[in-house]
Design a protein around this motif. Structure first.
Motif, PDB file in Angstrom:
ATOM      1  N   LEU A 281       0.997  -1.199   0.051  1.00  0.00           N
ATOM      2  CA  LEU A 281      -0.073   0.006  -0.225  1.00  0.00           C
ATOM      3  C   LEU A 281       0.806   1.256  -0.121  1.00  0.00           C
ATOM      4  O   LEU A 281       1.426   1.543   0.929  1.00  0.00           O
ATOM      5  N   VAL A 345      -6.229   1.523  -0.687  1.00  0.00           N
ATOM      6  CA  VAL A 345      -5.680   0.491  -1.695  1.00  0.00           C
ATOM      7  C   VAL A 345      -5.018   1.287  -2.958  1.00  0.00           C
ATOM      8  O   VAL A 345      -4.894   0.813  -3.731  1.00  0.00           O
ATOM      9  N   ALA A 348      -2.153   0.161  -5.049  1.00  0.00           N
ATOM     10  CA  ALA A 348      -1.806  -1.001  -4.269  1.00  0.00           C
ATOM     11  C   ALA A 348      -1.211  -2.278  -5.318  1.00  0.00           C
ATOM     12  O   ALA A 348      -1.697  -1.981  -6.489  1.00  0.00           O
TER      13      ALA A 348
END
Length: 420
Positions: A281, A345, A348
């Protein structure tokens, strides 16, 4: 007698192979490292970054029998066994259960303790040697629990660790909130392990070791080793571009080590792989001061220079099955509720890698075939933790030095190849 161009060929450019190559080169040996990938692009790239010196128990316990149906039926569970892989996995699991009997269990714990208790000093020594001590943060780690009914299990774990002389402190909820204020109010407390550390960028650690190794004369060859054979003057390794010869070979290619080990030694090691996943992340900084593991959710979160890494889950599906990247994304769902505000996220990236695991949870670190074959693989999820001390042991197997005899290193007896 032929003039071998290399003293030692290291097969495997992960953290253990590279650290060992540097060690051997610093001992004055001509070293070549062979790997089909760039250095550090296997399991060493995506590990949790946690130096898990507290983990002195085997990778599973007898409850694995009760969990077998869930392992087969739940594709997103923390411990998964692909039903298509079941016939190949069952003999390995049977051996794992046999190693949970009292005597072999105690041997495993003693072997893991010996490596882990030496690992931090070895890492400090290695990082000082390459002038990069800042890569390691010695700020401890925390195992938290959320449900009040989990408290007895955590207290029992604390007692077991104290019996093994693992430094551990009980933290109440207030201490957790004071140190990690972004964690959720529902956390009841946890176990703090002061003698653990973490790397802010595990891949950079490999790169720095590679640069130091190259400066010490180590050559890196990007080729797959397709086979090998021993002869009077050493070993020959067959690659896609020809034969590479050396006086000795170090097999340190993690989960891919079994085939070459069998070809050179005649011993078939019961090596399997715990397929591990992470989710990186990049927009999550300053959430945690150190690695935090959830007891109930069974995953770890490590703060790194590039963000927060969520890692964990174990999948048994072999080396050939494609990754189940949904398992990496599942880590974000597991994190929901652990923080006051959910993690982002955005941008990510998921990852999967192979953790090399043997059914007694111990690595193979040995010198066989009249010293022509050295072995350093099977460290399961403790490869990063034990890499530096393994490199010292490899150096001691090849060319014992006064420094080695001055430092206390684990003996090789628990890690011998012939235990199989």
């Amino acid at each position: 007698m032929p003039n071998n161009p290399h003293d030692i060929a290291v097969v495997g450019a992960g953290i253990i192979g590279v650290a060992s190559a540097l060690r051997l080169a610093r001992q004055g040996l001509r070293v070549v490292v062979i790997d089909p990938q760039e250095p550090g692009h296997g399991a060493s790239f995506g590990n949790a970054g946690h130096l898990a010196t507290e983990q002195v128990f085997p990778i599973a316990d007898r409850s694995i029998l009760k969990r077998l149906p869930a392992m087969l039926m739940d594709p997103m569970g923390p411990l998964r066994l692909d039903w298509k892989y079941l016939p190949r996995a069952l003999p390995w699991f049977a051996r794992l259960l046999l190693n949970l009997r009292s005597a072999p269990f105690q041997r495993t714990v003693a072997g893991l303790r010996a490596l882990n208790e030496s690992s931090l000093d070895a890492w400090h020594h290695l990082l000082k040697d390459i002038e990069r001590p800042e890569l390691l943060k010695m700020e401890g780690s925390l195992l938290v629990f959320e449900r009040p009914d989990s408290r007895p299990a955590l207290e029992a774990l604390q007692r077991r660790m104290q019996q093994q002389q693992v430094p551990v402190d009980w933290w109440k909820a207030g201490a957790v909130r004071e140190t990690a204020p972004q964690l959720s109010e529902q956390i009841q407390g946890g176990l703090f392990f002061p003698n653990t550390g973490h790397f802010i960028d595990p891949y950079r650690v490999v790169r720095e070791l590679v640069e130091a190794a190259k400066a010490s004369g180590v050559q890196f060859v990007k080729q797959a080793v397709q086979g090998g054979q021993l002869h009077e003057h050493g070993v020959s390794l067959m690659t896609g571009t020809g034969t590479l010869s050396a006086r000795q070979v170090l097999i340190a290619c993690g989960a891919h080590s079994a085939k070459l080990t069998a070809a050179l030694t005649g011993i078939k090691v019961p090596l399997d792989t715990e397929r591990g996943y992470h989710l990186m992340l990049p927009h999550e900084h300053n959430r945690l001061p150190f690695p935090v593991t959830s007891l109930e959710r069974k995953f770890i979160m490590t703060p790194m220079s590039d963000g927060l890494r969520l890692a964990g889950t174990v999948e048994f599906a072999g080396l050939d099955a494609p990754p189940t990247m949904a398992r990496a994304w599942q880590l974000h769902r597991l994190s929901q509720g652990l923080f006051r505000e959910d993690l982002s996220v955005e941008a990510a990236t998921p990852w999967m890698g192979f953790r090399p695991s043997l059914p007694d949870s111990l690595p193979v670190i040995d010198r066989v075939c009249d010293g022509k074959v050295l072995l350093a693989f099977g460290h399961q999820h403790l490869g990063l933790t034990q890499a530096a001390v393994t490199a010292e042991m490899v150096g001691g197997m090849v060319l014992p030095s006064a420094q080695d005899t001055a430092r206390i290193l684990p003996g090789r007896e628990p890690y011998r190849l012939d235990r199989f």
